[in-house]
Design a protein around this motif. Structure first.
Motif, short mmCIF file in Angstrom:
data_model
loop_
_atom_site.label_atom_id
_atom_site.label_comp_id
_atom_site.label_asym_id
_atom_site.label_seq_id
_atom_site.Cartn_x
_atom_site.Cartn_y
_atom_site.Cartn_z
N ALA A 1 7.72 -7.39 5.88
CA ALA A 1 7.34 -6.07 4.98
C ALA A 1 6.88 -4.96 5.54
O ALA A 1 6.88 -4.14 5.22
N LYS A 2 5.93 -5.47 6.59
CA LYS A 2 5.26 -4.19 7.21
C LYS A 2 6.07 -3.47 7.79
O LYS A 2 5.76 -2.26 8.07
N GLY B 1 19.77 1.12 6.20
CA GLY B 1 20.68 0.26 6.70
C GLY B 1 20.80 0.67 8.34
O GLY B 1 20.65 -0.44 8.97
N THR B 2 20.81 1.74 8.41
CA THR B 2 21.09 2.15 9.95
C THR B 2 19.57 1.95 10.80
O THR B 2 19.72 1.42 11.95
N ALA B 3 18.53 2.21 10.07
CA ALA B 3 17.09 2.19 10.55
C ALA B 3 17.06 0.64 11.10
O ALA B 3 16.25 0.50 12.07
N ILE B 4 17.22 -0.13 10.29
CA ILE B 4 17.08 -1.52 10.38
C ILE B 4 17.81 -2.07 11.47
O ILE B 4 17.15 -2.69 12.52
N GLN B 5 19.39 -1.57 11.72
CA GLN B 5 19.97 -1.88 13.10
C GLN B 5 19.27 -1.24 14.51
O GLN B 5 19.28 -1.85 15.37
N ARG C 1 14.49 -8.32 12.20
CA ARG C 1 15.55 -7.55 11.73
C ARG C 1 16.59 -8.25 11.06
O ARG C 1 17.21 -7.85 9.89
N GLU C 2 16.82 -9.80 11.32
CA GLU C 2 17.59 -10.54 10.50
C GLU C 2 17.14 -10.58 8.95
O GLU C 2 17.88 -10.54 8.16
N ALA D 1 17.69 -7.31 7.25
CA ALA D 1 19.29 -7.16 7.14
C ALA D 1 19.63 -7.59 6.06
O ALA D 1 20.43 -7.33 4.95
N SER D 2 19.25 -9.08 5.92
CA SER D 2 19.72 -10.03 4.71
C SER D 2 19.22 -9.42 3.29
O SER D 2 20.02 -9.19 2.28
N ARG D 3 17.73 -9.03 3.16
CA ARG D 3 17.41 -8.28 2.12
C ARG D 3 17.98 -7.02 1.76
O ARG D 3 18.34 -6.60 0.69
#
Length: 477
Positions: A249-250, A271-275, A284-285, A288-290
């Motif tokens: 979350a942080k 979504g792009t930033a997470i990748q 990251r996983e 991505a799931s959330r």
């Protein structure tokens, strides 16, 4: 009726066959000498256990079929014997007292056994406390008297409506909602089954006085602007509805802030930033799931969505909002509940809203172990006055029950439910079990401040509005 004895908070009264008294009735045990009276509620009606009555009944049964002839009763005692056999013992709980015309919550004195009279008491006048400024008519008692409370009795209060399905608890919550709306109180309904959406119409389909005062939000059709949701509400969703670990979350919070600084905040950019974000693969996983859960919920969109400022403006005008969560998965329901709770908190903290009445229908389907407690404790001070409606009382935490100001109980037949309810209601366990188990459909036992702490049974009024929510049957005969 005659006052028989008092043990602790329990009083016993003897009633004769021609005196009709039922569970839930109130009696006044009045000491004529001291001009003081005990207010007692009948919780059970039993036969008086007289020595020899059983033998007498058996003797009557044996002789009725075997002896022929005429009964001779020269002294006319047979009617008295029959009266004694049918005499009732009324088990009562003392709810208060009257001393010098003043209503008291406790009675530390004992009335005379031989100098007291007992009569039925109309409690409806006592609970009314004068002429209410904003009367809400709930229904009628068995004697036909109106049960009217003041809307002030719900203001700033935590209410719980419980009962097994089909007993009328949802109907009752709609009655409260419409009356609060009538007085300009902003209300928000978390509607699981889509049964509040037609409250702006009467049974015949014609618009009623609430038609232009109830806004129905249908998530999926109505979506919320991701920028307007804000970081705090989104963090509440991730932590409480989607169970995102604090470490992840942080990272998400840093990601959100940077995108907001670049004015590039959108679902796709998240979504792009997470990748691309520099973080541990497990984080990251988790993110991505959330993220996919948020996208698939169909609750948010990038542009053109609703802003909570519009909702706040509508509520501030003394209107109501129904969030229709029908056919939504449990995950989406939790996202929606967390979203609305988070935004309401924000609006109330910023004084964009003065206060709000929150109706949580079928609360057991989305109550969390942690975040709902916040509604009851911290949010009460902010101005969220919640009403929980449920048929599974054990799903609501005991700490919430202990803070409830008003409890409206409908019928429970299951012993397990009755045991739980009797532990948590603001009433002794014996009274709850005996009074609630015998309630017919659409009859309610009200406990708490709204009825001045005098437990009262009444039949709930029918509404002219289209309440939906009735049980659907295959066989209609």
């Amino acid at each position: 009726m005659r006052f028989y004895k008092k043990e602790g908070n329990t009083a016993h009264v003897i009633a004769f066959p021609d005196e009709e008294v039922e569970r839930g009735d109130y009696l006044l045990i009045e000491d004529r000498a001291s001009r003081r009276g005990l207010i007692a509620q009948v919780i059970d009606v039993q036969f008086v256990n007289l020595p020899g009555v059983l033998e007498d009944l058996l003797r009557d049964t044996m002789t009725e079929a075997s002896i022929e002839g005429e009964d001779e009763d020269p002294f006319g005692v047979s009617s008295q014997v029959a009266c004694l056999k049918d005499a009732r013992l009324l088990v009562c709980k003392i709810r208060g007292a009257i001393d010098g015309g003043e209503l008291l919550a406790h009675a530390p004195w004992l009335p005379s056994r031989i100098g007291s009279s007992v009569r039925k008491l109309s409690i409806e006048d006592l609970i009314r406390d004068g002429s209410p400024k904003r009367p809400i008519r709930l229904g009628r008692t068995k004697s036909g008297r109106e049960v009217v409370i003041d809307a002030k009795g719900l203001d700033g209060k935590l209410n719980i409506i419980m009962g097994r399905k089909g007993t009328g608890k949802s109907h009752f919550s709609k009655l409260l909602l419409l009356n609060l709306t009538r007085y300009g109180a902003p209300c928000l309904v978390l509607d699981i089954n889509g049964e509040y959406v037609n409250l702006g119409k009467d049974w015949d389909g014609r618009p009623n006085e609430f038609s232009d005062r109830i806004m129905v939000l249908r998530p999926g059709i109505h979506k919320f602007d991701i920028k307007g949701v804000g970081l705090k509400a989104m963090m509440d969703i991730l932590l409480h509805a989607l169970d995102l670990p604090p470490t992840s979350a942080k990272v998400f919070a840093n990601m959100w802030k940077e995108l907001a600084l670049r004015n590039a905040l959108s679902l796709s950019s998240i979504g792009t930033a997470i990748q691309c974000w520099s973080c541990h693969e497990s984080v990251r996983e988790a993110l991505a799931s959330r993220y996919h859960a948020l996208v698939e919920s169909d609750v948010f969109e990038d542009e053109g969505g609703m802003d909570f400022g519009e909702v706040a403006k509508w509520l501030q005008g003394g209107n109501s909002v129904v969030v229709n969560m029908r056919n939504k998965s449990s995950l989406v329901r939790r996202i929606l509940v967390e979203l609305f709770l988070g935004k309401l908190t924000e609006l109330l903290s910023n004084h964009a809203l003065r206060a709000i009445f929150l109706f949580a229908e079928e609360a057991h389907l989305y109550l969390g172990n942690t975040y709902w407690d916040d509604v009851v404790t911290r949010m009460r001070h902010l101005g969220i006055f919640a009403t929980f409606i449920t048929n599974q009382p054990e799903t609501i935490r005991e700490g919430i029950y202990r803070q409830a100001d008003n409890i409206f109980l409908f019928n429970f037949a299951n012993d397990h439910d009755l045991d739980f309810v009797s532990k948590t209601a603001k009433l002794d366990a014996e009274s709850v079990k005996l009074l609630v188990s015998g309630l017919p459909e659409r009859h309610c036992l009200s406990i708490g401040e709204a009825v001045r702490n005098f437990p009262l049974i009444f039949e709930v009024d029918r509404l002219s509005a289209d309440t939906l929510g009735q049980t659907r049957y295959f066989f209609n005969d």
